[in-house]
Design a protein around this motif. Structure first.
Motif, PDB file in Angstrom:
ATOM      1  N   THR A 120      22.800  25.640  22.419  1.00 18.94           N
ATOM      2  CA  THR A 120      23.159  24.956  23.666  1.00 18.94           C
ATOM      3  C   THR A 120      24.423  25.533  24.298  1.00 18.94           C
ATOM      4  O   THR A 120      24.554  25.530  25.531  1.00 18.94           O
ATOM      5  CB  THR A 120      23.330  23.449  23.437  1.00 18.94           C
ATOM      6  N   SER A 121      25.334  26.052  23.489  1.00 14.73           N
ATOM      7  CA  SER A 121      26.537  26.661  24.083  1.00 14.73           C
ATOM      8  C   SER A 121      26.225  28.023  24.694  1.00 14.73           C
ATOM      9  O   SER A 121      26.873  28.438  25.667  1.00 14.73           O
ATOM     10  CB  SER A 121      27.644  26.792  23.041  1.00 14.73           C
ATOM     11  N   ALA A 122      25.226  28.714  24.162  1.00 13.33           N
ATOM     12  CA  ALA A 122      24.864  30.028  24.703  1.00 13.33           C
ATOM     13  C   ALA A 122      24.032  29.918  25.970  1.00 13.33           C
ATOM     14  O   ALA A 122      24.091  30.809  26.834  1.00 13.33           O
ATOM     15  CB  ALA A 122      24.100  30.838  23.657  1.00 13.33           C
ATOM     16  N   LEU A 123      23.248  28.853  26.108  1.00 12.93           N
ATOM     17  CA  LEU A 123      22.306  28.774  27.229  1.00 12.93           C
ATOM     18  C   LEU A 123      22.970  28.871  28.603  1.00 12.93           C
ATOM     19  O   LEU A 123      22.426  29.552  29.487  1.00 12.93           O
ATOM     20  CB  LEU A 123      21.461  27.505  27.126  1.00 12.93           C
ATOM     21  N   PRO A 124      24.117  28.244  28.866  1.00 11.51           N
ATOM     22  CA  PRO A 124      24.730  28.433  30.188  1.00 11.51           C
ATOM     23  C   PRO A 124      25.090  29.888  30.472  1.00 11.51           C
ATOM     24  O   PRO A 124      24.993  30.339  31.626  1.00 11.51           O
ATOM     25  CB  PRO A 124      25.983  27.543  30.131  1.00 11.51           C
ATOM     26  N   ARG A 125      25.497  30.623  29.454  1.00 16.00           N
ATOM     27  CA  ARG A 125      25.796  32.050  29.660  1.00 16.00           C
ATOM     28  C   ARG A 125      24.521  32.823  29.972  1.00 16.00           C
ATOM     29  O   ARG A 125      24.502  33.686  30.866  1.00 16.00           O
ATOM     30  CB  ARG A 125      26.474  32.608  28.400  1.00 16.00           C
ATOM     31  N   VAL A 126      23.468  32.512  29.252  1.00  8.43           N
ATOM     32  CA  VAL A 126      22.180  33.161  29.512  1.00  8.43           C
ATOM     33  C   VAL A 126      21.664  32.788  30.901  1.00  8.43           C
ATOM     34  O   VAL A 126      21.156  33.642  31.647  1.00  8.43           O
ATOM     35  CB  VAL A 126      21.166  32.780  28.424  1.00  8.43           C
ATOM     36  N   ALA A 128      23.369  32.066  33.527  1.00  9.36           N
ATOM     37  CA  ALA A 128      24.128  32.801  34.544  1.00  9.36           C
ATOM     38  C   ALA A 128      23.549  34.195  34.732  1.00  9.36           C
ATOM     39  O   ALA A 128      23.432  34.692  35.865  1.00  9.36           O
ATOM     40  CB  ALA A 128      25.599  32.886  34.143  1.00  9.36           C
ATOM     41  N   LEU A 129      23.153  34.835  33.649  1.00  8.53           N
ATOM     42  CA  LEU A 129      22.538  36.159  33.735  1.00  8.53           C
ATOM     43  C   LEU A 129      21.161  36.087  34.390  1.00  8.53           C
ATOM     44  O   LEU A 129      20.801  36.926  35.228  1.00  8.53           O
ATOM     45  CB  LEU A 129      22.434  36.774  32.340  1.00  8.53           C
ATOM     46  N   ILE A 130      20.385  35.080  34.034  1.00 11.96           N
ATOM     47  CA  ILE A 130      19.045  34.921  34.614  1.00 11.96           C
ATOM     48  C   ILE A 130      19.134  34.714  36.120  1.00 11.96           C
ATOM     49  O   ILE A 130      18.310  35.241  36.880  1.00 11.96           O
ATOM     50  CB  ILE A 130      18.308  33.750  33.927  1.00 11.96           C
ATOM     51  N   ARG A 131      20.128  33.970  36.558  1.00 12.52           N
ATOM     52  CA  ARG A 131      20.283  33.722  38.001  1.00 12.52           C
ATOM     53  C   ARG A 131      20.540  35.003  38.778  1.00 12.52           C
ATOM     54  O   ARG A 131      20.395  35.027  40.002  1.00 12.52           O
ATOM     55  CB  ARG A 131      21.409  32.713  38.250  1.00 12.52           C
ATOM     56  N   GLU A 132      20.908  36.068  38.097  1.00 10.63           N
ATOM     57  CA  GLU A 132      21.121  37.360  38.749  1.00 10.63           C
ATOM     58  C   GLU A 132      19.980  38.333  38.474  1.00 10.63           C
ATOM     59  O   GLU A 132      20.148  39.543  38.614  1.00 10.63           O
ATOM     60  CB  GLU A 132      22.439  37.976  38.285  1.00 10.63           C
ATOM     61  N   GLY A 133      18.816  37.827  38.097  1.00 11.55           N
ATOM     62  CA  GLY A 133      17.651  38.695  37.969  1.00 11.55           C
ATOM     63  C   GLY A 133      17.391  39.245  36.590  1.00 11.55           C
ATOM     64  O   GLY A 133      16.531  40.120  36.424  1.00 11.55           O
TER      65      GLY A 133
END
Length: 402
Positions: A120-126, A128-133
Motif C-alpha cells: 500500500t505504501s508503494a502503490l501511490p508511487r506506482v 504516479a508513474l502510471i499517470r504519465e503513461g
C-alpha cells in the motif's frame, strides 16, 4: 477474440530501434486486437477490411509506446525526508548515520513493515508513474537484507502487478549492502544470506533477474561474481549497479556474464564501454540520483554513442538518493544534465528500457508487439522531454485496453 480497436488521425512515434529519430508516421493509424498491434501505418494505406469500421479519431495526437521504467526500488518501508533535511542543513554522513539515517534506516523500516504495508505504501508511487503513461515497471528488492524481508519485498512487487494494470518485472538485489549484523563480514553475508535467499526466491517464482551493487561502499567484483554464478546456475539474467562512485570494473564483469544492463555508470571507462558493446549490454543512466546527490561526474554518453551501446533512462525511484516518481521529469533531466537528445530520451524509456529488461515484445510500435501505448496531447515528441512539471497524457492503453 476481443473486438478490434482502430485508432486513426494520429501522429505515431514508432521508435524503431537503431533508427535515427522517432520513426514518425505523421498521418497514421493503428489496429489493435487481442492485446497486440495488428496493423500500423499511414492512414491512407489502411487495409480494405478496416476501412469504414468504427474507429477512434485521435485528432492528430501523438502516440508512443507505453513508457517503461527499467530501474526502480519502489517497494520500501519508511522514508528519508528528515535525512534529506539534515544533509541540507550541513550534517555529514557520520552525523546522519548516528541519528539512524542512511540505508540502514530504510532496512530497519522495511524489515518492520508487513507485506500489506509495503504494497500500500508503494502503490501511490506506482500510480504516479502510471499517470504519465507507464505500462511496464521493474521493481528491485534490496532493503530487507535478510531472507524473509527480501522475500516479502519480492512478493509485494508481484502483488503490485496484480493490483494495477502494469507489467512488473522483479529483480533480486540481496547484494545491495551489508546489513549491520554482518558488518565487516561481507563474504559471510554473500554466502549465508544472499545466495541462499536467491535460491529460495527462485523456487517461489519471485525473481526475473538478479542485480548487485559493485562499489567500494558495497561489494567487490569477486563477491558479485559469486552471486552471478548462482544466478547463472538458476538460468536467471543479471544486471549490475556499476561505476557509480568509482571504477571497479563492474561493467566489464557484468558484460562477461552477458548482463542485460549496467546501471549508473558515471565512472565507466572506454574499456567498459567496449565490453558492454560486445556483450549487447544496455547502459541505464539515472539522472535522478545524479541530481539528488549533486554529483559532477557524468556518464560517458559520447563514448556510448560512439560504440553504439543502447542507453536506457530510468527513475531509480528510491528513498535515499532518487525519490523520483516521474519518467517525464527523468527524460528532461537526461537531456539537460546528460545532454541526451529528446529522441534518445524517448528511446531510453521505451525500446532501450525494454531491452534492459530482456523484453522484446514492447517498447516499439510494430505489428505483433504488445498493444501498450501512450497517447499524448502534444504536437511533437520533443515536448515530452522539453516540458517540466507538466503531464500531457491523454490516454494510456495497456494490453489493448484503454
Amino acid at each position: 477474440m476481443s473486438p478490434k480497436l482502430i485508432l486513426r488521425n494520429a501522429k505515431i512515434a514508432t521508435i524503431n530501434e537503431g533508427a535515427v529519430g522517432y520513426g514518425m508516421i505523421n498521418a497514421g493509424a493503428l489496429v489493435l486486437s487481442d492485446g497486440q498491434i495488428e496493423w500500423v501505418g499511414a492512414e491512407q494505406d489502411l487495409p480494405a477490411q478496416y476501412v469504414g469500421a468504427a474507429a477512434e479519431d485521435l485528432a492528430g495526437r501523438l502516440v508512443t509506446p507505453g513508457l517503461i521504467d527499467c530501474h526502480t526500488h519502489v517497494v520500501f518501508g519508511g522514508d528519508r525526508a528528515q535525512e534529506f533535511e539534515m544533509r541540507l542543513n550541513g550534517a555529514g554522513y557520520e552525523e546522519i548515520a548516528r541519528a539512524g539515517g542512511g540505508i540502514n534506516s530504510t532496512v530497519k523500516a522495511t524489515r518492520q513493515a508487513a507485506f500489506e504495508d509495503l504494497v500500500t505504501s508503494a502503490l501511490p508511487r506506482v500510480d504516479a508513474l502510471i499517470r504519465e503513461g507507464l505500462t511496464t515497471l521493474e521493481i528491485k528488492s534490496g532493503y530487507g537484507l535478510e531472507r524473509e524481508a527480501e522475500l516479502t519485498m519480492l512478493r509485494a512487487a508481484r502483488e503490485i502487478g496484480k493490483r494495477r494494470d502494469v507489467t512488473v518485472k522483479t529483480t533480486y538485489l540481496g547484494a545491495h549492502a551489508t546489513p549491520p549484523e554482518y558488518k565487516g563480514r561481507d563474504d559471510a553475508y554473500i554466502d549465508e544470506v544472499v545466495i541462499p535467499t536467491l535460491i529460495a526466491a527462485h523456487q517461489e517464482g519471485l525473481v526475473d533477474a538478479v542485480d548487485g551493487f559493485c562499489e567500494g561502499i558495497a561489494f567487490q567484483p569477486d563477491q558479485i561474481a559469486r552471486v552471478f554464478e548462482a544466478a547463472k546456475s538458476l538460468g536467471l539474467p543479471v544486471k549490475l549497479h556499476a561505476e557509480q562512485l568509482s571504477n571497479l570494473g563492474g561493467a566489464k564483469l557484468a558484460a562477461a556474464y552477458g548482463a542485460l544492463s549496467a546501471d549508473h555508470i558515471e565512472y565507466l571507462d572506454e574499456a567498459g564501454v567496449r565490453a558492454m558493446a560486445q556483450a549487447g549490454t544496455t547502459a541505464v543512466v539515472l539522472p535522478g540520483a545524479f541530481y539528488t546527490l549533486r554529483e559532477t561526474q557524468k556518464p560517458p554518453v559520447e563514448l556510448l554513442r560512439t560504440h553504439k551501446v543502447p542507453m536506457a533512462l530510468a527513475t531509480d525511484c528510491n528513498p535515499g538518493s532518487s525519490p523520483l516518481t516521474s519518467l517525464l521529469l527523468t527524460m528532461n533531466m537526461g537531456c539537460t544534465l546528460f545532454r541526451l537528445t529528446p529522441a534518445e530520451a524517448l528511446a531510453g524509456v521505451t525500446c532501450h528500457a525494454a531491452r534492459a529488461l530482456g523484453l522484446s515484445d514492447r517498447g516499439v510500435i510494430a505489428v505483433g508487439n504488445r498493444a501498450d501505448l501512450a497517447i499524448w496531447d502534444v504536437s511533437h515528441p520533443a515536448e515530452l522531454s522539453y516540458r517540466i512539471g507538466f503531464n500531457p497524457l491523454y490516454k494510456r492503453i495497456f494490453g489493448g485496453q484503454a
